[in-house]
Scaffold this motif. Structure first.
Motif, PDB file in Angstrom:
ATOM      1  N   ASN A 398       0.847  -1.190   0.000  1.00 18.58           N
ATOM      2  CA  ASN A 398       0.000   0.000   0.000  1.00 18.58           C
ATOM      3  C   ASN A 398       0.882   1.238   0.000  1.00 18.58           C
ATOM      4  OD1 ASN A 398      -2.569  -1.354   0.241  1.00 18.58           O
ATOM      5  ND2 ASN A 398      -2.010  -1.810   2.364  1.00 18.58           N
ATOM      6  N   LEU A 399       0.502   2.229  -0.798  1.00 17.01           N
ATOM      7  CA  LEU A 399       1.312   3.433  -0.882  1.00 17.01           C
ATOM      8  C   LEU A 399       1.264   4.227   0.415  1.00 17.01           C
ATOM      9  CD1 LEU A 399       3.074   5.415  -2.444  1.00 17.01           C
ATOM     10  CD2 LEU A 399       0.977   6.453  -3.367  1.00 17.01           C
ATOM     11  N   PHE A 400       0.080   4.326   1.059  1.00 17.94           N
ATOM     12  CA  PHE A 400      -0.064   5.195   2.222  1.00 17.94           C
ATOM     13  C   PHE A 400      -1.065   4.607   3.201  1.00 17.94           C
ATOM     14  CE2 PHE A 400      -2.233   8.725   4.432  1.00 17.94           C
ATOM     15  CZ  PHE A 400      -1.145   9.346   5.028  1.00 17.94           C
ATOM     16  N   ALA A 401      -0.741   4.784   4.485  1.00 17.75           N
ATOM     17  CA  ALA A 401      -1.693   4.459   5.549  1.00 17.75           C
ATOM     18  C   ALA A 401      -1.400   5.379   6.728  1.00 17.75           C
ATOM     19  CB  ALA A 401      -1.575   2.996   5.977  1.00 17.75           C
ATOM     20  N   SER A 402      -2.426   5.579   7.572  1.00 19.24           N
ATOM     21  CA  SER A 402      -2.269   6.462   8.721  1.00 19.24           C
ATOM     22  C   SER A 402      -3.063   5.937   9.899  1.00 19.24           C
ATOM     23  CB  SER A 402      -2.748   7.871   8.372  1.00 19.24           C
ATOM     24  OG  SER A 402      -2.750   8.696   9.512  1.00 19.24           O
ATOM     25  N   SER A 403      -2.586   6.266  11.099  1.00 21.94           N
ATOM     26  CA  SER A 403      -3.317   5.901  12.312  1.00 21.94           C
ATOM     27  C   SER A 403      -4.425   6.889  12.624  1.00 21.94           C
ATOM     28  CB  SER A 403      -2.351   5.826  13.500  1.00 21.94           C
ATOM     29  OG  SER A 403      -1.812   7.107  13.788  1.00 21.94           O
ATOM     30  N   ALA A 404      -4.508   7.998  11.862  1.00 28.30           N
ATOM     31  CA  ALA A 404      -5.516   9.039  12.124  1.00 28.30           C
ATOM     32  C   ALA A 404      -6.104   9.547  10.829  1.00 28.30           C
ATOM     33  CB  ALA A 404      -4.879  10.211  12.898  1.00 28.30           C
ATOM     34  N   ASP A 405      -7.427   9.797  10.819  1.00 30.28           N
ATOM     35  CA  ASP A 405      -8.095  10.262   9.614  1.00 30.28           C
ATOM     36  C   ASP A 405      -7.640  11.639   9.165  1.00 30.28           C
ATOM     37  OD1 ASP A 405      -9.544   7.918   9.576  1.00 30.28           O
ATOM     38  OD2 ASP A 405     -11.282   8.765  10.618  1.00 30.28           O
ATOM     39  N   SER A 406      -7.095  12.431  10.103  1.00 28.12           N
ATOM     40  CA  SER A 406      -6.696  13.800   9.770  1.00 28.12           C
ATOM     41  C   SER A 406      -5.367  13.860   9.021  1.00 28.12           C
ATOM     42  CB  SER A 406      -6.597  14.650  11.037  1.00 28.12           C
ATOM     43  OG  SER A 406      -5.666  14.061  11.942  1.00 28.12           O
ATOM     44  N   SER A 407      -4.640  12.771   8.963  1.00 26.22           N
ATOM     45  CA  SER A 407      -3.383  12.744   8.218  1.00 26.22           C
ATOM     46  C   SER A 407      -3.656  12.329   6.778  1.00 26.22           C
ATOM     47  CB  SER A 407      -2.397  11.781   8.865  1.00 26.22           C
ATOM     48  OG  SER A 407      -1.984  12.272  10.125  1.00 26.22           O
ATOM     49  N   ARG A 408      -2.913  12.913   5.842  1.00 26.92           N
ATOM     50  CA  ARG A 408      -3.257  12.690   4.440  1.00 26.92           C
ATOM     51  C   ARG A 408      -2.042  12.658   3.534  1.00 26.92           C
ATOM     52  NH1 ARG A 408      -5.498  18.451   2.062  1.00 26.92           N
ATOM     53  NH2 ARG A 408      -3.903  19.785   3.003  1.00 26.92           N
ATOM     54  N   LEU A 409      -2.231  11.983   2.411  1.00 22.99           N
ATOM     55  CA  LEU A 409      -1.275  11.970   1.317  1.00 22.99           C
ATOM     56  C   LEU A 409      -1.902  12.680   0.126  1.00 22.99           C
ATOM     57  CD1 LEU A 409       1.319  10.771  -0.149  1.00 22.99           C
ATOM     58  CD2 LEU A 409      -0.175   8.910  -0.844  1.00 22.99           C
ATOM     59  N   ARG A 410      -1.129  13.585  -0.492  1.00 17.97           N
ATOM     60  CA  ARG A 410      -1.559  14.244  -1.717  1.00 17.97           C
ATOM     61  C   ARG A 410      -0.582  13.905  -2.817  1.00 17.97           C
ATOM     62  NH1 ARG A 410      -1.594  20.312  -0.729  1.00 17.97           N
ATOM     63  NH2 ARG A 410       0.051  19.830   0.771  1.00 17.97           N
ATOM     64  N   GLN A 411      -1.079  13.753  -4.020  1.00 15.44           N
ATOM     65  CA  GLN A 411      -0.243  13.492  -5.177  1.00 15.44           C
ATOM     66  C   GLN A 411      -0.611  14.464  -6.298  1.00 15.44           C
ATOM     67  OE1 GLN A 411      -1.076   8.972  -5.058  1.00 15.44           O
ATOM     68  NE2 GLN A 411       0.965   9.089  -5.960  1.00 15.44           N
ATOM     69  N   GLY A 412       0.429  14.868  -7.034  1.00 12.10           N
ATOM     70  CA  GLY A 412       0.138  15.758  -8.145  1.00 12.10           C
ATOM     71  C   GLY A 412       1.337  16.580  -8.522  1.00 12.10           C
TER      72      GLY A 412
END
Length: 412
Positions: A398-412
């Motif tokens: 998996n490219l990204f995972a987090s323990s909290a919904d407020s953390s994020r990955l952006r691509q572009g």
């Protein structure tokens, strides 16, 4: 103080002004001579002095002078040599005809056979003590083996020094500062070797504006000294540029239910203005780059076969940690708890609103057997991948995972 490329180039040019090709000084006004077994007053090779007499020889040559250390045989030094009066003096290994050559110095540290070893009790003497009076010192062309510390600058406020072409084998610490140091404008060029159990280069206290250039630092998997780091920033030290070279094989062996440390390049919350360029960090039991600092940039770096190739805590101010053209290759778990990742990021917890913020441009991620390439632990992490190639990752990862919904990955 803002640490710019112009500042670095000016400092490098100034420090090199007294050197010619090969690292030897230009003709000095006064020269003193040191040789193995020397018992004279140092006025010539025929009347060479002992290396133990360095403080007195420094005083005799004065500012602009040279102490030439003959690169024949070896010097056995079990005590500390005080260079604190070496203002504007060059100390350099050389041949009898004054060509640059490595002078070999051996200390009291327990011998090491070159393999993985518990070095907790290896000990060793401090070779050089460098206090505030050593501003303008150039130390060059030495081969140092079996010492506890190469250069101790605890509490020093020295300025404008150059440490150049110093090889080492089996040391505890290399270039050492502590929380009371304020060493500024230091150039460390070609400080390279294998075997250290603590820190090869410590950028601590209120030290500022260092250039670490083409230093190849291999811990050699010496462990047990809690714990090895190639280049460590601490306290409020600021303005570090690392250019070229590598850090390798920092290992921390502990019980499997504990986290294993051991980093290539590490910084703390109080550090800032850190630039690492064209550098490689590999084989560590923790982070290739473990960075809590602000105003931090990595440019064209390669992190390979570390537990967490990039371990990022900083970027919580207005400026994110920036990775430009950096590569992450096959993260490797060598033991202890916690999973391996290409990048691990620290989020905010409880009342602490500091969370990692990273922009990774023109990057490349490939290989590894971990389940998650980029993992955010905690709230409010923001990682932005810009033109970063992830096609080399295993399909199962998996490219990204987090323990909290407020953390994020952006691509572009």
């Amino acid at each position: 103080m803002t640490f710019t490329r112009r500042d670095l180039l000016a400092a490098s040019a100034a420090s090199a002004a007294g050197l010619i090709a090969g690292g030897m000084p230009r003709a000095a006004a006064n020269v003193a001579y040191v040789a193995p077994g020397g018992s004279g007053n140092g006025t010539s090779w025929e009347d060479a002095a002992s290396i133990d007499n360095l403080p007195g020889l420094i005083e005799s040559v004065g500012a602009g002078g040279l102490v030439a250390i003959l690169a024949e045989g070896q010097y056995e030094v079990a005590d500390t040599i005080d260079l604190s009066n070496a203002s504007q003096v060059t100390i350099s290994g050389c041949t009898r005809n004054m060509a640059a050559s490595f002078a070999r110095i051996v200390g009291s540290r327990r011998n090491w056979n070159g393999g993985k070893a518990n070095a907790r009790d290896f000990g060793g003497n401090t070779l050089f003590r460098i206090g505030s009076g050593a501003s303008g010192l150039t130390l060059a062309n030495l081969n140092v083996k079996n010492v506890g510390r190469v250069a101790d600058m605890s509490g020093s406020r020295a300025r404008g020094m150059v440490f150049q072409n110093i090889a080492f084998t089996n040391i505890r610490d290399g270039i050492y500062t502590d929380d009371s140091s304020a060493v500024s404008g230091l150039t460390i060029r070609g400080f390279s070797g294998r075997g250290f159990s603590k820190k090869a280069i410590r950028f601590h206290g209120r030290s500022s504006n260092w250039l670490v250039e083409n230093c190849e630092l291999d811990s050699g998997q010496q462990y047990g000294d809690n714990f090895a780091v190639g280049i460590e920033c601490h306290d409020t030290a600021n303005g570090l540029q690392v250019a070229g070279g590598f850090t390798a094989n920092c290992l921390d062996i502990r019980p499997q239910d504990k986290y294993w440390n051991g980093d290539g390049v590490a910084s703390e919350r109080g550090n800032y203005n850190i630039v690492v360029q064209n550098h490689r960090s590999y084989g560590h039991s923790d982070g290739g780059y473990d960075l809590k600092s602000e105003a931090t940039r990595l440019i064209n770096c390669v992190s390979e076969s570390n537990k967490r190739n990039y371990r990022i805590w900083g970027g919580s101010s207005r400026t994110p940690v920036q990775l430009q053209g950096c590569r992450s290759l096959k993260p490797t778990d060598r033991g202890g708890n916690g999973a391996a990742h290409h990048m691990w990021l620290s989020g905010a917890e409880g009342g602490d609103n500091r969370a990692a913020h990273v922009v990774w441009q023109n990057g490349f991620l490939a290989g590894g057997s971990t389940d998650i390439a980029i993992y955010a632990e905690g709230d409010n992490v923001d990682v932005h991948l810009v033109n970063t190639d992830t096609s080399g990752l295993p399909r199962s990862m998996n490219l990204f995972a987090s323990s909290a919904d407020s953390s994020r990955l952006r691509q572009g």
